[in-house]
Structure formats: C-alpha cells, structure tokens
Scaffold this motif. Sequence first.
Motif, PDB file in Angstrom:
ATOM      1  N   ASP A   1       0.811  -1.230   0.000  1.00  0.00           N
ATOM      2  CA  ASP A   1       0.000   0.000   0.000  1.00  0.00           C
ATOM      3  C   ASP A   1       0.837   1.269   0.000  1.00  0.00           C
ATOM      4  O   ASP A   1       0.297   2.365   0.044  1.00  0.00           O
ATOM      5  N   TYR A   2       2.167   1.128  -0.080  1.00  0.00           N
ATOM      6  CA  TYR A   2       2.971   2.367  -0.131  1.00  0.00           C
ATOM      7  C   TYR A   2       2.852   3.040  -1.497  1.00  0.00           C
ATOM      8  O   TYR A   2       3.199   4.197  -1.662  1.00  0.00           O
ATOM      9  N   ILE A   3       2.375   2.300  -2.476  1.00  0.00           N
ATOM     10  CA  ILE A   3       1.976   2.889  -3.759  1.00  0.00           C
ATOM     11  C   ILE A   3       0.451   2.782  -3.785  1.00  0.00           C
ATOM     12  O   ILE A   3      -0.090   1.668  -3.834  1.00  0.00           O
TER      13      ILE A   3
ATOM     14  N   SER B   1       0.294   7.328  -9.750  1.00  0.00           N
ATOM     15  CA  SER B   1       0.274   7.002  -8.331  1.00  0.00           C
ATOM     16  C   SER B   1       1.697   6.820  -7.795  1.00  0.00           C
ATOM     17  O   SER B   1       2.052   7.301  -6.712  1.00  0.00           O
ATOM     18  N   GLU B   2       2.504   6.157  -8.563  1.00  0.00           N
ATOM     19  CA  GLU B   2       3.881   5.891  -8.124  1.00  0.00           C
ATOM     20  C   GLU B   2       4.742   7.152  -8.214  1.00  0.00           C
ATOM     21  O   GLU B   2       5.619   7.372  -7.375  1.00  0.00           O
ATOM     22  N   SER B   3       4.449   7.978  -9.209  1.00  0.00           N
ATOM     23  CA  SER B   3       5.247   9.198  -9.385  1.00  0.00           C
ATOM     24  C   SER B   3       5.076  10.179  -8.239  1.00  0.00           C
ATOM     25  O   SER B   3       6.002  10.908  -7.896  1.00  0.00           O
TER      26      SER B   3
ATOM     27  N   ILE C   1       4.084  -4.542 -13.633  1.00  0.00           N
ATOM     28  CA  ILE C   1       5.271  -5.401 -13.693  1.00  0.00           C
ATOM     29  C   ILE C   1       6.203  -5.114 -12.524  1.00  0.00           C
ATOM     30  O   ILE C   1       6.898  -5.993 -12.027  1.00  0.00           O
ATOM     31  N   GLU C   2       6.230  -3.870 -12.110  1.00  0.00           N
ATOM     32  CA  GLU C   2       7.081  -3.414 -11.001  1.00  0.00           C
ATOM     33  C   GLU C   2       8.508  -3.952 -11.139  1.00  0.00           C
ATOM     34  O   GLU C   2       9.082  -3.854 -12.190  1.00  0.00           O
ATOM     35  N   SER C   3       9.018  -4.579 -10.086  1.00  0.00           N
ATOM     36  CA  SER C   3      10.456  -4.866 -10.101  1.00  0.00           C
ATOM     37  C   SER C   3      10.874  -5.994 -11.031  1.00  0.00           C
ATOM     38  O   SER C   3      12.066  -6.230 -11.206  1.00  0.00           O
ATOM     39  N   ILE C   4       9.905  -6.662 -11.632  1.00  0.00           N
ATOM     40  CA  ILE C   4      10.312  -7.662 -12.632  1.00  0.00           C
ATOM     41  C   ILE C   4      10.908  -6.935 -13.850  1.00  0.00           C
ATOM     42  O   ILE C   4      11.719  -7.486 -14.590  1.00  0.00           O
TER      43      ILE C   4
HETATM   44  N1  GLU Z   1       8.390   0.425  -8.218  1.00  0.00           N
HETATM   45  C1  GLU Z   1       8.597  -0.252  -6.962  1.00  0.00           C
HETATM   46  C2  GLU Z   1       9.483   0.593  -6.085  1.00  0.00           C
HETATM   47  O1  GLU Z   1      10.437   1.109  -6.537  1.00  0.00           O
HETATM   48  C3  GLU Z   1       9.178  -1.600  -7.215  1.00  0.00           C
HETATM   49  C4  GLU Z   1       9.431  -2.433  -5.965  1.00  0.00           C
HETATM   50  C5  GLU Z   1       9.273  -3.935  -6.181  1.00  0.00           C
HETATM   51  O2  GLU Z   1       8.499  -4.349  -7.023  1.00  0.00           O
HETATM   52  O3  GLU Z   1       9.920  -4.700  -5.455  1.00  0.00           O
HETATM   53  O4  GLU Z   1       9.207   0.793  -4.968  1.00  0.00           O
END
Ligand code: GLU
Length: 368
Positions: A33-35, A166-168, A69-72
């Motif tokens: 939930d931090y994003i 949201s992440e930005s 996809i995030e960290s993948i």
């Molecule tokens: N975009 C995420 C971050 O930088 C990726 C983290 C992850 O998927 O482990 O916080």
Amino acid sequence: MDRDRRITREELKAALYEAYRRFKGNTDGKNADYIPYLANVDKDLFGISICLKDGEVLTVGDCNYRFGIESISKVATALLVLKEYGPETIIDMIGADATGMPFNSILAILLENEHPSTPLVNAGAISAVSMVSPVGNSRGKWEAIKDNIDRLCGSEVTLIDELYRSESVSNHNNRAIAWLLKGYDRIYDDPELSLDLYTRQCSLGVTATQLSTMAATIAFGGYNPVTKRRVFPAALSEKLTSMIASVGMYEYTGDWMFRTGIPSKSGVGGGIIGVLQSDAYIKQTTYAGEILAHYRGTGGFVGSIYPYQPTVDHDHDGATQKFIVDGKEEVYYKNNDQAAGVVGTANQAVNANQCNLEIYESSFTGSI
Ligand code: GLU
C-alpha cells in the motif's frame, strides 16, 4: 520407481490445476500500500502461467489480467545494459552483489558506497536505467526499455497510466536514492530523468502469460519460444539468472532458493517469475505450488513462504530424493532438458514450477 518415466503434458496440466485449486482460496498476505494504486488491486486475482520450450503456454486463472510489472522490469533493463555494455562493465558500474537488505534500502548504498550493488534492487535499477542509450534522451531511452520488454514478453506491454501517476507522486524514497547515487557518481544520466523512467518501467502492465514468456526466454538462452525470435545473446542468460538467483527475492532470496531451488524475481505488483535452466532439478508442480503460494507480492515481503518443515528421506539408490511434507511424500525430479519459466498474478502471486515435457526422475544431489 521408473526413472525414465516422462511426465506427460496432461500430467503437467493436472499439476498446474491442482496447484491452482489448492491455493486459490489462500488469503494470507496483503497488497502493498505504499503505492496507493496497488492497495486497490483486487487481491483475489490469481493465475499461474507456464511457458514451455515449444512455445505453448499453459495457463490457469487470471492470466489475462494486466497488473504492474514493477520490479520484474529490473530484470529486463539489467539485460538491456548487459547487452549494451557487457558483463564486466556492469560489474564495475553497478555491481552484481546481493545487499541482504530491503529493495529500497538507503543504508545498503551507504554501506557500499562504491556500488549500487545490483541492477535488481532499486538503487542499481535506477543506475541501470541511467545507462540505457541514448543518454540524455528520455524518449529514446523509453523506446529502448519498452521495446526490450515487449520482445521478452512476446507481445506489446502498455503503461498503466494510473499506476504511473500514483507511483510518481509517492516515490520519495526512490528520489532520495537517485540523488544519493548522483553524489557517488553512480548515476550516469540526469537523476530526475532516470528516476522517471524507472518509475515508468515499473508501471508497465503485464499479464501472467506475458511474464511466463519472459521467464522462458531467459531460461532458453535468449530465444523467445513464443515469437521464435532471439532477444539476446545466449551467454547473457546465465549472467542474468545468477543475478536473479542471488537477489531476486531481495533479503529473502537465500531462504527462497534453499526452499524452492527456483531463481525467481518478485514484483510488488504481485507477480513472480521463476526461471529454470538446463539440468535444473525440479519438483512436482503441486509441491512447488504449495511452497510458492505462500509468497504474496506484498511490499517486497515474503511472508510465511513455508509454514511447515519437510523432513528429508534420502532415497538409498540416490536416484531420487523424497521429501515428506505434511505426512505426504513428494518426489523430486530432474529436468533433463531446458525448462522454463513461470508465472505472474496480481496479488496472490504464485510461481508455479517451470516445465517442459522432458522430465525424468533422477538424483536431486546436483545443483541448479
Ligand atoms: N516500483 C517499486 C518501487 O520502486 C518496485 C518495488 C518492487 O516491485 O519490489 O518501490
């Protein structure tokens, strides 16, 4: 025991469905939930996808759902810079070492101020993005990053705008990392540009099917079995897989490898890929499912991966190794050919075992 018995495709499918059936209802864990966007993703989504060597993709569950996809994505961009600069330069400019710390650790940078450690943690990933050509050209870099992910996944991936926004607005920690690295001369382009492109690559939407194709492409030495195209030189496959094996699950990677034997990479969007290569020793998929189903892509945390302790029963002829799990016997098999990779889901991330058809019972006493 018949040591040369092949596991048929039907058996493989049955194992896949069984893993799905057994863990579909598991509600442990919680969304990251931090994003903010991730907090609202339906946590009941669940799918397992296995890409086979001939390009057939076995799926069960929500494998067409598009999630972050995030960290993948770090794996893909690591590959891009490995391709462009070569392994020795990557070791020098970023590193390939596990930090043993959380994915976004600032302490890890302070402790190792010569290197951002590895492209598979945030610091190294932002650094890797900064190295992508053409340096200084945001649009050109983005095209290179996305095109590479498209080719690994075997079809086009698209940005989830809402996730990117949201992440930005919430990536303060990553901004701190980018500027700290700038101070150590480990950002090789503008820090804000690098941070933005890193955030954008993490916000790409992928399906479990696409991710399993990506994992298979890595397992098959850069050859995408779905598109039948070479995506990267075979020699980079082991470099990339060694990174995944050493830090793919962040500070839990050692436990993960010990328990599953599957080099895997998590994403906080809920996906996990698993890569198994030649001569890997694999387990029955149901068993892998059981272990892996307990991982949730929750803030990079691996919760209770493994709630029980298997007792090992060494088979006397050394041909197989049996584990007794919850009173039930599980047999390990050797994969006699290249096997590939796996999975993704939204928040109930499960990494099924790899598989292709060439699976034989054999000794477990090798290493992957
Ligand atoms: N975009 C995420 C971050 O930088 C990726 C983290 C992850 O998927 O482990 O916080």
